[in-house]
Design a protein around this motif. Structure first.
Motif, PDB file in Angstrom:
ATOM      1  N   THR A 247     -18.642  32.232  -6.258  1.00 32.09           N
ATOM      2  CA  THR A 247     -19.525  32.500  -5.126  1.00 32.09           C
ATOM      3  C   THR A 247     -18.733  32.503  -3.817  1.00 32.09           C
ATOM      4  OG1 THR A 247     -21.079  31.180  -6.373  1.00 32.09           O
ATOM      5  CG2 THR A 247     -21.774  31.824  -4.199  1.00 32.09           C
ATOM      6  N   ARG A 250     -16.440  35.545  -3.511  1.00 37.08           N
ATOM      7  CA  ARG A 250     -17.199  36.757  -3.161  1.00 37.08           C
ATOM      8  C   ARG A 250     -17.490  36.816  -1.669  1.00 37.08           C
ATOM      9  NH1 ARG A 250     -21.714  37.211  -7.831  1.00 37.08           N
ATOM     10  NH2 ARG A 250     -20.350  38.108  -9.396  1.00 37.08           N
ATOM     11  N   GLU A 251     -17.928  35.660  -1.137  1.00 37.59           N
ATOM     12  CA  GLU A 251     -18.237  35.606   0.300  1.00 37.59           C
ATOM     13  C   GLU A 251     -16.993  35.929   1.124  1.00 37.59           C
ATOM     14  OE1 GLU A 251     -21.084  34.942   2.215  1.00 37.59           O
ATOM     15  OE2 GLU A 251     -21.937  35.558   0.303  1.00 37.59           O
ATOM     16  N   THR A 252     -15.868  35.328   0.702  1.00 40.38           N
ATOM     17  CA  THR A 252     -14.605  35.550   1.423  1.00 40.38           C
ATOM     18  C   THR A 252     -14.216  37.022   1.394  1.00 40.38           C
ATOM     19  OG1 THR A 252     -13.957  33.356   0.680  1.00 40.38           O
ATOM     20  CG2 THR A 252     -12.212  34.708   1.566  1.00 40.38           C
ATOM     21  N   LYS A 254     -16.133  39.623   0.766  1.00 37.32           N
ATOM     22  CA  LYS A 254     -17.132  40.446   1.447  1.00 37.32           C
ATOM     23  C   LYS A 254     -16.861  40.465   2.958  1.00 37.32           C
ATOM     24  CE  LYS A 254     -22.160  40.873   1.588  1.00 37.32           C
ATOM     25  NZ  LYS A 254     -23.390  40.165   1.201  1.00 37.32           N
ATOM     26  N   ALA A 255     -16.642  39.266   3.518  1.00 36.33           N
ATOM     27  CA  ALA A 255     -16.412  39.174   4.961  1.00 36.33           C
ATOM     28  C   ALA A 255     -15.111  39.855   5.359  1.00 36.33           C
ATOM     29  CB  ALA A 255     -16.404  37.728   5.385  1.00 36.33           C
ATOM     30  N   GLU A 268     -19.077  43.367  -5.780  1.00 36.47           N
ATOM     31  CA  GLU A 268     -19.256  41.955  -6.198  1.00 36.47           C
ATOM     32  C   GLU A 268     -18.378  41.569  -7.383  1.00 36.47           C
ATOM     33  OE1 GLU A 268     -23.141  40.548  -6.968  1.00 36.47           O
ATOM     34  OE2 GLU A 268     -23.217  39.696  -4.953  1.00 36.47           O
TER      35      GLU A 268
ATOM     36  N   ARG B   2     -25.126  32.617  11.395  1.00 39.10           N
ATOM     37  CA  ARG B   2     -24.892  32.521   9.960  1.00 39.10           C
ATOM     38  C   ARG B   2     -23.630  31.698   9.668  1.00 39.10           C
ATOM     39  NH1 ARG B   2     -22.435  36.186   6.376  1.00 39.10           N
ATOM     40  NH2 ARG B   2     -22.992  35.593   4.266  1.00 39.10           N
ATOM     41  N   ARG B   3     -22.665  31.758  10.580  1.00 39.38           N
ATOM     42  CA  ARG B   3     -21.426  31.003  10.407  1.00 39.38           C
ATOM     43  C   ARG B   3     -21.543  29.600  11.024  1.00 39.38           C
ATOM     44  NH1 ARG B   3     -20.024  33.464   6.627  1.00 39.38           N
ATOM     45  NH2 ARG B   3     -19.586  35.648   6.807  1.00 39.38           N
ATOM     46  N   GLY B 221     -15.413  33.312   5.233  1.00 38.87           N
ATOM     47  CA  GLY B 221     -15.454  34.752   5.398  1.00 38.87           C
ATOM     48  C   GLY B 221     -15.238  35.185   6.823  1.00 38.87           C
TER      49      GLY B 221
END
Lengths: 410, 224, 317
Positions: A247, A250-252, A254-255, A268, B2-3, B221
């Motif tokens: 999880t 994925r976030e890393t 995606k950003a 994903e 969000r962050r 992120g």
């Protein structure tokens, strides 16, 4: 909830006291059976029963010490000691626990802060018992600060303070010298190579969960790597062995793709969960390396016995490999099989180094103060201990002891 | 926003746990938060398991390249899950331990998992050999010292080490290869390891401060 | 001079098989030496083949070596030996099937020794896969070799508990909070072994067997050190160097890899006749390990010959 437990405990103690003093206990009768005169045994009681409040706790511990019965000389005559306790206002002592013969210490962790207690220790032998005098009353108190850890606090404050100081100093714009880390200098080149060859990049953030700081370090570097990967439009695969890491990866990713202005290129399935099982995971990643032949592999995070299997497989297909871990035992394997290795602290410094951001680089400078402290302490400690022991200088030995106590954690 | 919320939570909880070490009434917070993490990790299993199934069932459905591996994965996953969940073949029935002696789960574990895991681990023997062959070359002074050290350790871990140097008198027993190997491990190796560990400890502190202060946020992120 | 060979090597099985295999390995290495002098790097598959032969031959035709316990193993052995009868010893199975061949012999040896000394043994695991391996030790060692020992009275099986270091954080002060029952759902209060044990602080010795995380290091950091409980460990050879910093203060002794297991087994056999005929996988696996080490050393020599030959040729005009 807490009150009901107190009531239950209280009731339990009363019942035990009645049971104990009424002589109904089948296991340990206080009054010997008159018909069984051969087994009559009246041991001499333990003496000097002293109850003290344990320091630096939340008031829930009392330490009990006593001088064992003179009959407790290891011949098996004394079977055990029973620990009895009463609240100051109660009239009877209640059995709370028992310990084996030869013991002279008991830690009572069932007391409540602010209550006053008295204790008795009873030596038990086959058919008889020898109760001690009641201990002086003790009232356990809660301490708000643990001064026993004041050395850790001071050292922590020094190191954290210097890190924060240099972060602040870096913000002011003063340039800082940071030595070059070859492995990190090669990141761009390694990604570029994969792009030229049209082959994917494999990124393994270790095999531990998110509660391991090495995994977090691995993911922070992934963020930087993924940003470049997104810019170059190269394929990246992140096989992971923990669901939470999947999880977070994925976030890393995606950003990073969004920051690069390529949200459409994010998929994903770039971060894929394999299995928690160490060697099942290794088998799967090795399979990926052999089948997909990545041009570049990153092994950055917590690694164990799988480090060499992964790195050697990567080496066999000729991939450029960058490995890094804070597990010293695995470092030699990465050094032998990878092109570049981030050794221990370099793994944690990598993200700051790659970001080039002054505040992050400042934190690395602050770290050096800690290193200087450690070096001074090691050299001083070695010299004072050697001189103190070799020539028996008390003063020098005292300095060595002081240094030793400064870095002691318990 | 969000962050910011995660950053505030990180700072608050992190700082609280650091402070709690020095405040006795708060010491048990560490335990409590560890339990919270475990609870979250258990629920995260569904995410991982779900992802595994989705990826491999997708491969199977589309008969994509190497779908045979996916078939083995899904079959293994389903078999262990069903056998473990319903305790099939468990002599004590559904109430007994999943690893009860004679249970099908235990048999699958013992006769499939254990040999497979050991086989993967055994690969290390082959890879250690090929890595040693490549890495231990006397290219310069440092590499030569490393090579000699490796030789002594390897020999010291076998009975030949003692055989070859048992003639050395007791007064010079430190020069016997097994003792020399122990000295290398306890002396130079230990010194190096300790230096690396101190560096790691400081690195962890520095990184933790960056995370707590929200300076390091790429794991969330955030790029800048 | 000739007497020392029979003294330390006892060859059983088919001697001819061993001799032929040694000739194959030796001949092969000689051929590789010739190739190396001609300056050619050996293909990794040839290295793999030699390792395969050197490991499989001593398995098929067992070669056993006599072992003497080094101080780091002996100290742990002596501690278990000298604890008074009835002492509480916790053995934690912190490993998975992959590590099992290397560390399970240690677990078996510790279990044997503790039960033979009539200590109360508590088995547990911090690894999910450790629980099954724990059952294997109970099934293969404890029940057949100690039929008189009763579960709950002489030993207890707590099984696996999820939470890694979190479990240790709790049991250092309270077992019942983390393990309200044993693996068979029997409340700890009803188990005789736990009559006097509330937390890890009541234990006389803790032994962690493993090689990964959580493992011996976590046991030291979260239990051994803060609660001041004596500790020992048995770990995979690759992990042992990481634990040397904790010896001899925080760890009484360390069994590192098969060599450590073999040394412990040899100590047990030396002092207990009853263990003369039991399986001793540690001692048995020293044969393959020794031969593999010799082959690796041979390849290091070959690699260097090849390197120097190449360098010399490179220097020639």
């Amino acid at each position: 909830m807490r009150n009901s437990r107190v009531k239950v405990n209280g009731l339990f103690f009363v019942l035990i006291s009645v049971f104990f003093y009424s002589g109904l206990s089948a296991e340990e009768p206080l009054i010997p059976n008159p018909e069984d005169t051969t087994k009559i045994c009246i041991p001499r009681p333990p003496t000097n029963v002293l109850a003290t409040d344990a320091v630096y706790d939340k008031g829930n511990v009392v330490n009990l010490n006593w001088v064992p019965s003179p009959d407790d000389n290891g011949d098996g005559k004394i079977l055990q000691y029973q620990i009895l306790r009463r609240l100051e206002n109660d009239s009877v002592f209640a059995l709370i626990d028992s310990v084996i013969a030869g013991t002279a210490f008991y830690k009572d962790e069932t007391v409540e802060s602010g209550q006053t207690y008295q204790y008795m220790v009873v030596a038990i032998c086959d058919g008889g018992s020898g109760p001690s005098e009641p201990s002086p009353p003790v009232t356990p108190d809660m301490e708000w600060l643990n001064f026993a850890l004041s050395n850790i606090f001071v050292i922590g404050l020094l190191i954290c303070g210097s890190v924060i100081y240099f972060i602040g100093k870096a913000k002011s714009g003063r340039p800082l010298f940071i030595r070059k880390i070859a492995g990190l200098e090669a990141v761009d080149e390694a990604i570029g190579r994969a792009t030229e060859m049209g082959r994917p990049i494999l990124y393994v953030p270790g095999i531990q969960d998110m509660d391991d700081v090495q995994t977090i370090a691995g993911l922070t570097i992934l963020g930087r790597v993924a940003r470049v990967v997104a810019d170059y439009d190269t394929k990246i695969k992140v096989p992971v062995s923990r669901s939470l890491v999947m999880t977070a990866s994925r976030e890393t990713l995606k950003a990073a793709y969004m920051a690069a202005g390529r949200p459409d290129a994010f998929n994903e399935n770039m971060a894929q969960y394999i299995t928690d099982e160490q060697f099942g995971y290794v088998a799967a990643v090795d399979g990926m390396i052999i089948r997909e032949r990545p041009a570049t592999t990153f092994f950055l995070g917590a690694f164990f016995a799988e480090s060499l299997i992964l790195a050697e497989t990567g080496n066999s297909i000729g991939a450029i490999q960058i490995g890094g871990t804070a597990n010293p035992a695995q470092l030699p394997f990465f050094v032998a099989a990878c092109d570049f290795t981030l050794i221990g602290e370099e793994l944690f410094a990598a993200s700051a180094y790659l970001s080039g951001e002054p505040r992050q680089l400042g934190s690395l400078k602050g770290q050096d103060v800690g290193k200087a402290l450690a070096m001074i302490a090691i050299v001083l400690g070695a010299i004072t201990t050697t001189i103190g022991q070799a020539w028996n200088f008390e003063f020098i030995s005292a300095i060595a002891d002081l240094l030793n106590s400064l870095f002691r954690t318990n | 926003m969000r962050r910011q919320v995660p950053l505030i939570i990180t700072f608050f909880i992190g700082a609280l746990l650091v402070i709690s070490v020095f405040i006795p009434p708060m010491v048990s917070l560490k335990e409590t938060f560890t339990l919270y993490f475990d609870i979250i990790a258990v629920f995260a299993f569904f995410l991982g398991g779900g992802n595994l199934l989705r990826v491999h069932l997708g491969k199977l459905y589309g008969k994509k390249q190497d779908w045979g591996f996916s078939l083995v994965t899904v079959a293994g996953f389903a078999m262990m899950l069903i056998v473990g969940l319903f305790k099939i073949g468990n002599p004590g029935g559904i109430a007994a331990s999943i690893t009860a002696e004679g249970s099908l789960f235990q048999k699958l574990f013992e006769y499939i998992m254990v040999p497979l895991g050991s086989t993967m681990y055994a690969l290390l023997a082959f890879f250690v050999a090929s890595a040693s062959y490549r890495a231990f070359r006397a290219k310069n002074r440092e590499a030569t010292i490393l090579l000699i050290g490796a030789f002594i350790i390897l020999l010291g871990r076998t009975p030949f080490g003692m055989m070859l140097t048992s003639w050395i008198p007791e007064q010079l027993s430190i020069l016997q290869i097994p003792n020399l190997a122990i000295w290398i491990m306890n002396g130079p190796n230990l010194a190096g390891q300790r230096a690396i560990m101190i560096g790691i400890g400081l690195g962890v502190v520095s990184m933790s401060i960056r995370i707590l202060l929200g300076i390091e946020r790429s794991y969330l992120g955030e790029d800048k | 001079m000739t007497g020392w060979i029979p003294r330390i090597i006892a060859i059983s099985g088919s001697d001819i098989g061993i001799i032929i295999s040694l000739v194959v390995i030796g001949g092969g290495l000689a051929w590789l030496l010739k190739q190396s002098i001609k300056a050619g790097d050996v293909d990794r598959r040839i290295v793999f083949l030699f390792i395969f032969i050197s490991v499989s031959v001593p398995i098929l035709f067992p070669i056993t070596f006599s072992e003497t316990a080094t101080p780091i193993v002996k100290k742990l052995y002596d501690r278990i030996e000298n604890l008074p009868e009835g002492s509480a010893v916790l053995i934690s199975f912190d490993f998975d099937p992959a590590m099992a061949p290397e560390v399970q012999p240690m677990a078996d040896a510790f279990a044997r020794h503790c039960l033979a000394k009539n200590h109360k043994v508590i088995f547990m695991s911090l690894w999910a896969t450790g629980q099954s391996l724990l059952s294997t030790t109970l099934q293969n060692v404890v029940r057949p070799e100690f039929p008189e020992k009763i579960e709950g009275v002489d030993f207890a099986n707590l099984g696996y508990k999820a939470g890694n270091e979190g479990v240790l954080n709790v049991i250092v002060t309270n077992f019942r909070k983390m393990f309200p029952t044993d693996v068979n759902s029997i409340p700890l209060d009803s188990i005789a072994v736990f009559k006097k044990i509330r937390s890890c602080q009541d234990l006389d010795l803790i032994i962690s067997i493993g090689g990964g995380k959580p493992g011996a290091k976590e046991w030291i950091l979260f239990v051994g050190d803060p609660a001041n409980v004596p500790m020992g460990c048995g770990v995979a050879a690759v992990t042992a160097p990481q634990l040397y910093p904790y010896y001899p203060k925080q760890l009484l002794g360390i069994l590192g890899g098969i060599k450590g297991a073999a040394e412990y087994e040899s100590e047990l056999v030396r002092h207990y006749d009853r263990f003369a005929d039991v399986k001793k996988p540690g001692l048995r696996m020293m044969g393959p390990q020794t031969l593999a080490h010799v082959v690796i050393m041979a390849f290091i020599v070959l690699g260097n010959i090849s390197y120097f030959v190449t360098r010399r040729r490179g220097k020639k005009p």
